[in-house]
Motif scaffolding. Structure first.
Motif, PDB file in Angstrom:
ATOM      1  N   SER B  44      60.683  89.766  69.170  1.00 13.83           N
ATOM      2  CA  SER B  44      60.305  90.791  68.146  1.00 13.83           C
ATOM      3  C   SER B  44      59.055  90.370  67.476  1.00 13.83           C
ATOM      4  N   GLN B  88      63.425  97.311  66.601  1.00 16.62           N
ATOM      5  CA  GLN B  88      64.629  96.808  66.852  1.00 16.62           C
ATOM      6  C   GLN B  88      65.464  97.524  65.721  1.00 16.62           C
ATOM      7  N   ASP B 173      61.651  97.599  71.444  1.00 13.31           N
ATOM      8  CA  ASP B 173      62.260  96.196  70.948  1.00 13.31           C
ATOM      9  C   ASP B 173      63.722  96.346  71.002  1.00 13.31           C
ATOM     10  N   GLU B 174      64.470  95.669  71.995  1.00  9.38           N
ATOM     11  CA  GLU B 174      65.921  95.889  72.087  1.00  9.38           C
ATOM     12  C   GLU B 174      66.305  97.268  71.880  1.00  9.38           C
TER      13      GLU B 174
HETATM   14 MG   LIG Z   1      64.517  90.544  68.164  1.00  9.35          MG
END
Ligand SMILES: [Mg+2]
Ligand SMILES: Nc1ncnc2c1ncn2[C@@H]1O[C@H](COP(=O)(O)OP(=O)(O)O)[C@@H](O)[C@H]1O
Lengths: 415, 255
Positions: B44, B88, B173-174
């Protein structure tokens, strides 16, 4: 007049004013006199005036100005369908106003009103004693007004003092909306001290949309006193879009059961503006509901005050009172004093209040910027959203549009 | 062949703590790169640094983004140059409607690139087209940004915004974490449909699962602030099987 002693600042200030020529109850006048004589302007030691100084008002150079404006300025038009009642420097301008006698269900009286109860307050007393004009508007019972009545208050010239008094009588089962707005044309150092007294009778519904939009260095004190009867619904929305020095005193006595009260405020201040919102809801009867939401954005060196009192008297059981004040400070030099005050003497009530003051959510600013918005646009959008929360609850679309346009024009915000 | 983004020896710290410790990564047009790694590896952080989050201090390294020095650009200019980050943890923004801010965003991006403003009609057509693409309820599209959205709706909204802005490089991000298999398919489908020979994506993920749906050209392992291993999509399967400890052991052996 013979009693004026000239030894207090208030006496000196009064000596510059012209006693009212409008009809008023003699008892009320006597009470006003007795209250004012020898009294001093409240100071910051007075809890009610803790954050607002009156020195500048007491030092004003007062002038009596003749009518100046020839027409209603365009910026004073808020809802094109409204019936306009125009005041210049607190004096009713019949020539610029709509002929409200034509509207069925409304009784309009010029030059005087009565039936008021004396309020122990300097500005009420000054208004009674030195009122520049007084009108009464009765909304007859069962009348449902399609379009609002718009009280347009314009300050003109130097040092004008406006002390108009408006009595609104919303009879049983009537429904009406008032817009009250302040504007200025070539004016400076003027004082407006407006009293609005409204009786909302059984099952009546009354809404006041108040828009404060004076640009110049004028002073403005607004005093609203409202009595609500059984099953009535009263709403007052105070939108302060501009103005250098403003004090709003809203006082609502909820005397009848099953009444509903809504107070909303949105204010945006900048530079050296000072805005003080004092509200009081006095729940005297059971089974009522009040809802108060004030939100403000303060920038520059501006100062704000929010004082919201809610009284729930001993016999006023089953009251639902909600109050909230939220503030965003956009500059380090801006300040807000926010004080919610609940005084509850009944035991079966639901009350909540809250006050928040903070900066804009920087994570949200960043998020918007990652989508391509400039930092400025991102902040504007967030500020507009914060105030928009209040605006979106206002029913009169014209009022909302007017406020949005004024703020877009002044700050470049988009809603 | 030209590169979309070229990250060289990137070092970044926050509050005096170094998180990225000499990271290299190159993405060419048309490529999808998966970045995998254990919690706390700096995935991240990499995304935030690329998007321009100001809290991070870049102490060393360069990032070339389609011929521009990315690190010199403000957050908004990075977006305007075609970089997009699907967060995220997307923030909720009460009172700001999705479509309202996207219209402003799109127009500011267009202005930056010397293009005309989008008409209200074209904009609404675009909203309809793209919300359909990610199967985002059109009601959600016009509601306040992420306010009251479920986890899955927030992620879908990120992909919707990506679809609206049509970036050159998307960093996810994820985006897969917290999604059920249906939502995962929708999100992956959105990403796949938006793929062109000109644009690229960095897909950060914790699990191999997403890569069944978004097939990467390369897989990288980010560990302790560096890319420590790169390979083809089979690397993801290997990681899934052996876990990150395997990487750790390999690294220790190498020292
Ligand atoms: Mg992360
Ligand atoms: N604000 C911060 N201050 C100090 N350390 C931070 C901060 N934010 C993240 N970190 C640390 O940076 C490391 C990498 O975090 P992150 O990039 O979120 O990892 P990942 O996304 O790979 O799980 C972690 O050890 C985390 O604790």
């Amino acid at each position: 007049m013979s009693q004026t002693l000239m030894n207090t600042k208030l006496d000196q200030f009064r000596s510059k004013l012209t006693p009212s020529k409008v009809k008023i109850d003699q008892t009320l006048l006597d009470q006003a006199d007795a209250y004012l004589n020898g009294r001093e302007f409240p100071t910051r030691r007075d809890e009610f005036w803790k954050y607002t100084r009156l020195t500048k008002i007491s030092n004003l150079e007062v002038n009596v100005n003749a009518s100046i404006i020839q027409s209603v300025p365009e910026e004073a038009i808020i809802n094109p369908n409204a019936q306009k009642i125009v005041f210049e420097n607190g004096v009713y301008r019949k020539d610029l106003s709509d002929d409200i006698h034509q509207v069925s269900g409304i009784e309009f009286k010029e030059k005087g009103n009565s039936n008021f109860k004396f309020q122990e307050d300097v500005f009420y007393a000054l208004n009674y004693k030195y009122s520049t004009d007084a009108i009464t508007i009765d909304i007859e019972s069962k009348t449902i007004l399609k379009d609002p009545i718009h009280l347009i208050m314009i300050s003109t010239g130097q040092g004008s003092v406006s002390m108009p008094r408006i009595a609104i009588n919303a009879a049983k089962f009537s429904e009406s909306e008032f817009i009250v707005s302040t504007h200025d044309v070539n004016s400076q150092n003027c004082l407006s001290n407006v009293v609005i007294e409204a009786d909302v009778h059984e099952n009546a519904k009354l809404t006041i949309n108040k828009i404060q939009n004076e640009k110049s260095s004028n002073f403005s004190v607004f005093n609203e006193r409202v009595d609500q009867a059984l099953n009535s619904c009263f709403t007052i929305n105070t939108l302060t879009l501009n103005g250098s020095w403003i004090r709003n005193n809203v006082r609502i006595n909820v005397k009848g059961q099953n009444a509903e009260t809504h107070l909303m405020g949105a204010y945006v201040t900048n530079e050296n503006q000072h805005l003080d919102n004092h509200t009081l809801i006095d729940h005297l009867a059971p089974n009522c509901q009040s809802n108060e939401l004030y939100k403000g954005v303060l920038d520059g060196k501006s100062t704000g005050v929010f004082n919201g009192k809610v009284f729930v008297r001993k016999d006023a059981q089953k009251i639902n009172a909600f109050q909230s004040n939220g503030n965003v400070l956009l500059s380090d030099d801006a300040t807000i004093n926010s004080k919610p005050e609940l005084e509850i003497y009944a035991d079966d009530v639901k009350c909540s209040h809250g006050s928040t003051t903070g900066q804009l959510d920087e994570d949200a600013v960043y998020y918007l910027r990652t989508r391509g918005l400039s930092e400025k646009s991102a902040r504007h959008l967030l500020v507009a959203a914060f105030i928009g929360d209040v605006l979106e609850k206002i029913e009169d679309e014209h009022v909302v549009k007017y406020a949005e346009n004024a703020l877009s024009k002044r700050y470049g915000w988009s809603f | 062949m030209k590169t979309l983004i070229n990250i060289k020896d990137l070092h970044a710290s926050i509050n005096g703590k170094e998180i990225l410790k000499g990271l290299n990564l190159e993405v060419k047009p048309g490529e999808i790169h998966a970045v995998m790694g254990p919690n706390g590896a700096g995935k991240s952080t990499l995304a935030s640094v690329l998007a321009g989050r100001e809290e991070y201090e870049i102490t060393e390294g360069t990032v070339d983004f389609d011929g521009k020095d990315l690190l010199e650009l403000s957050t908004e200019d990075r977006a305007r140059e075609g970089l997009f980050l699907a967060f995220q943890y997307p923030v909720e923004i009460p009172g700001v409607s999705n479509v309202n801010f996207l219209r402003t965003a799109l127009n500011e991006i267009r202005e930056y690139n010397g293009q005309e403003q989008i008409s209200a009609k074209d904009f609404m057509a675009l909203v309809r087209e793209k919300s359909t693409l990610v199967e985002l309820d059109s009601k959600l599209a016009s509601r306040s940004v992420n306010e009251g959205f479920s986890g899955g709706e927030k992620k879908r909204n990120e992909i919707f915004q990506m679809a609206m802005l049509q970036p050159k490089l998307a960093i996810l991000d994820e985006t897969d974490s917290g999604l059920d298999i249906d939502a995962l398919r929708i999100v992956a489908n959105g990403v796949n449909k938006l793929k062109t020979p000109e644009n690229g994506a960095i897909v950060i993920t914790h699990y191999q699962r997403l890569l069944d749906y978004i097939v990467p050209d390369f897989v990288h392992v980010l560990y302790d602030g560096k890319i420590v291993k790169s390979g083809s999509k089979e690397l993801a399967l290997e990681l899934e099987e052996k876990g990150y400890d395997w990487i750790k052991e390999e690294l220790e052996k190498a020292h």
